[in-house]
Design an enzyme around this catalytic site. Sequence first.
Site, PDB file in Angstrom:
ATOM      1  CE1 TYR A   1      -1.419   8.897  -3.681  1.00 32.09           C
ATOM      2  CE2 TYR A   1       0.630  10.131  -3.826  1.00 32.09           C
ATOM      3  CZ  TYR A   1      -0.722  10.020  -4.095  1.00 32.09           C
ATOM      4  OH  TYR A   1      -1.373  11.011  -4.809  1.00 32.09           O
TER       5      TYR A   1
ATOM      6  CB  SER B   1       1.111  11.645  -7.452  1.00 32.22           C
ATOM      7  OG  SER B   1       1.831  12.417  -6.521  1.00 32.22           O
TER       8      SER B   1
HETATM    9  N1  LIG Z   1      -4.523  16.476  -3.834  1.00 35.23           N
HETATM   10  C1  LIG Z   1      -3.253  16.344  -4.205  1.00 35.23           C
HETATM   11  O1  LIG Z   1      -2.351  17.076  -3.722  1.00 35.23           O
HETATM   12  C2  LIG Z   1      -2.873  15.332  -5.243  1.00 35.23           C
HETATM   13  C3  LIG Z   1      -1.568  15.383  -5.767  1.00 35.23           C
HETATM   14  C4  LIG Z   1      -1.197  14.458  -6.713  1.00 35.23           C
HETATM   15  C5  LIG Z   1      -2.082  13.509  -7.168  1.00 35.23           C
HETATM   16  N2  LIG Z   1      -3.350  13.475  -6.640  1.00 35.23           N
HETATM   17  C6  LIG Z   1      -4.256  12.445  -7.134  1.00 35.23           C
HETATM   18  O2  LIG Z   1      -5.415  13.071  -7.639  1.00 35.23           O
HETATM   19  C7  LIG Z   1      -6.530  12.164  -7.541  1.00 35.23           C
HETATM   20  C8  LIG Z   1      -7.710  12.873  -6.896  1.00 35.23           C
HETATM   21  O3  LIG Z   1      -7.337  13.212  -5.570  1.00 35.23           O
HETATM   22  P1  LIG Z   1      -8.042  14.374  -4.743  1.00 35.23           P
HETATM   23  O4  LIG Z   1      -6.943  15.161  -4.127  1.00 35.23           O
HETATM   24  O5  LIG Z   1      -9.078  15.041  -5.554  1.00 35.23           O
HETATM   25  O6  LIG Z   1      -8.686  13.504  -3.569  1.00 35.23           O
HETATM   26  P2  LIG Z   1     -10.161  13.496  -2.891  1.00 35.23           P
HETATM   27  O7  LIG Z   1     -10.721  14.858  -2.820  1.00 35.23           O
HETATM   28  O8  LIG Z   1      -9.992  12.677  -1.654  1.00 35.23           O
HETATM   29  O9  LIG Z   1     -11.027  12.694  -3.958  1.00 35.23           O
HETATM   30  C9  LIG Z   1     -10.851  11.334  -4.163  1.00 35.23           C
HETATM   31  C10 LIG Z   1     -12.018  10.840  -4.996  1.00 35.23           C
HETATM   32  O10 LIG Z   1     -11.829   9.452  -5.248  1.00 35.23           O
HETATM   33  C11 LIG Z   1     -12.998   8.756  -4.846  1.00 35.23           C
HETATM   34  N3  LIG Z   1     -12.619   7.412  -4.419  1.00 35.23           N
HETATM   35  C12 LIG Z   1     -11.732   7.067  -3.458  1.00 35.23           C
HETATM   36  N4  LIG Z   1     -11.655   5.742  -3.371  1.00 35.23           N
HETATM   37  C13 LIG Z   1     -12.511   5.237  -4.301  1.00 35.23           C
HETATM   38  C14 LIG Z   1     -12.880   3.927  -4.688  1.00 35.23           C
HETATM   39  N5  LIG Z   1     -12.365   2.839  -4.103  1.00 35.23           N
HETATM   40  N6  LIG Z   1     -13.786   3.784  -5.682  1.00 35.23           N
HETATM   41  C15 LIG Z   1     -14.331   4.870  -6.272  1.00 35.23           C
HETATM   42  N7  LIG Z   1     -14.023   6.121  -5.955  1.00 35.23           N
HETATM   43  C16 LIG Z   1     -13.119   6.307  -4.978  1.00 35.23           C
HETATM   44  C17 LIG Z   1     -13.611   9.599  -3.744  1.00 35.23           C
HETATM   45  O11 LIG Z   1     -15.021   9.420  -3.645  1.00 35.23           O
HETATM   46  P3  LIG Z   1     -15.757   8.443  -2.589  1.00 35.23           P
HETATM   47  O12 LIG Z   1     -15.075   8.649  -1.277  1.00 35.23           O
HETATM   48  O13 LIG Z   1     -17.175   8.915  -2.622  1.00 35.23           O
HETATM   49  O14 LIG Z   1     -15.596   7.073  -3.128  1.00 35.23           O
HETATM   50  C18 LIG Z   1     -13.349  10.998  -4.296  1.00 35.23           C
HETATM   51  O15 LIG Z   1     -14.320  11.350  -5.246  1.00 35.23           O
HETATM   52  C19 LIG Z   1      -6.014  10.962  -6.744  1.00 35.23           C
HETATM   53  O16 LIG Z   1      -5.666   9.918  -7.613  1.00 35.23           O
HETATM   54  C20 LIG Z   1      -4.764  11.501  -6.053  1.00 35.23           C
HETATM   55  O17 LIG Z   1      -3.835  10.490  -5.749  1.00 35.23           O
HETATM   56  C21 LIG Z   1      -3.761  14.362  -5.694  1.00 35.23           C
END
Ligand SMILES: NC(=O)c1ccc[n+]([C@@H]2O[C@H](COP(=O)([O-])OP(=O)(O)OC[C@H]3O[C@@H](n4cnc5c(N)ncnc54)[C@H](OP(=O)(O)O)[C@@H]3O)[C@@H](O)[C@H]2O)c1
Length: 250
Positions: A145, A132
């Site tokens: 984080y 991130s």
């Molecule tokens: N959205 C943003 O603005 C942003 C910005 C920078 C970086 N990111 C990074 O991008 C990545 C994806 O984020 P997102 O925004 O798409 O979030 P999201 O929609 O909340 O998706 C998170 C995913 O991770 C899975 N997950 C969470 N904990 C887990 C665990 N212990 N074991 C296996 N699966 C797990 C969740 O599925 P289940 O709940 O079914 O397990 C879900 O599929 C993350 O690493 C986040 O830090 C996001």
Amino acid sequence: MLQLSVFITGGSSGLGLELAKLYKAKGYRVGICARREDVLQKLAQDYSFETFVVDVSKRAEVLSAIAKFSEKGLDIVIANAGKSYENKTRLPNFQTARELIDINLLGVLNTFEAALERMLQQKSGHLVAISSIAALNGLPGVSAYSATKAAVGKICESFSLDLKNENINVTCVYPGFIDTPLTQKTPHPMPSMISVEEAAKKVYEGVKKKKLRVFFPFKFTLMVRLLSVLPRRVYLKIMSMKRFNYSVED
Ligand SMILES: NC(=O)c1ccc[n+]([C@@H]2O[C@H](COP(=O)([O-])OP(=O)(O)OC[C@H]3O[C@@H](n4cnc5c(N)ncnc54)[C@H](OP(=O)(O)O)[C@@H]3O)[C@@H](O)[C@H]2O)c1
């Protein structure tokens, strides 16, 4: 022709799911894992993904799922599963910090370890981690984080050196804000937010070009990168301003 394959952690929603759809549309065999079994079952039906119920913080579960998927080869693994703080708290929340280290940092290590079991044998592959832009600075209220995402960046940089002679590429992605279920729960302002479709395309292109580091969106990233090279005294002064403090009481 041999079908290429990709395994994506956290593929049940947000960026992981969008990446899974994109790679499927490009003709890849796609494996995804997450914890919610009912969601995975539906996605397996709708998109013919190979699905695995896995908690990425549990090493044995990750090793077993990726070993099974890799029986038919593994070209790319994307360690995407992640969690953030829902609320920024005024004082450090140590329980959430431990959870974030388990998922965002150990989860990536577990994923890379499992993928390398296959990739080192076949002497090819590509490790990808979703970090991130928060990795670049110590931000108020989200210490663990920022710390886990920074650690993931350093692991990728080191691995790219360690694995060069094994013909294994490494990419670390540093997104700004993306419109996903994760940010939909976030109450504070999120400037320059982009759609999940746009974010998935940026990741796909960066991986295709075998870049070590992928940053997006451009303008927001530039501003945050500038903050990261300021003398820390100046940075702390800026970030102490009330407008950057979105903490709530415990
Ligand atoms: N959205 C943003 O603005 C942003 C910005 C920078 C970086 N990111 C990074 O991008 C990545 C994806 O984020 P997102 O925004 O798409 O979030 P999201 O929609 O909340 O998706 C998170 C995913 O991770 C899975 N997950 C969470 N904990 C887990 C665990 N212990 N074991 C296996 N699966 C797990 C969740 O599925 P289940 O709940 O079914 O397990 C879900 O599929 C993350 O690493 C986040 O830090 C996001």
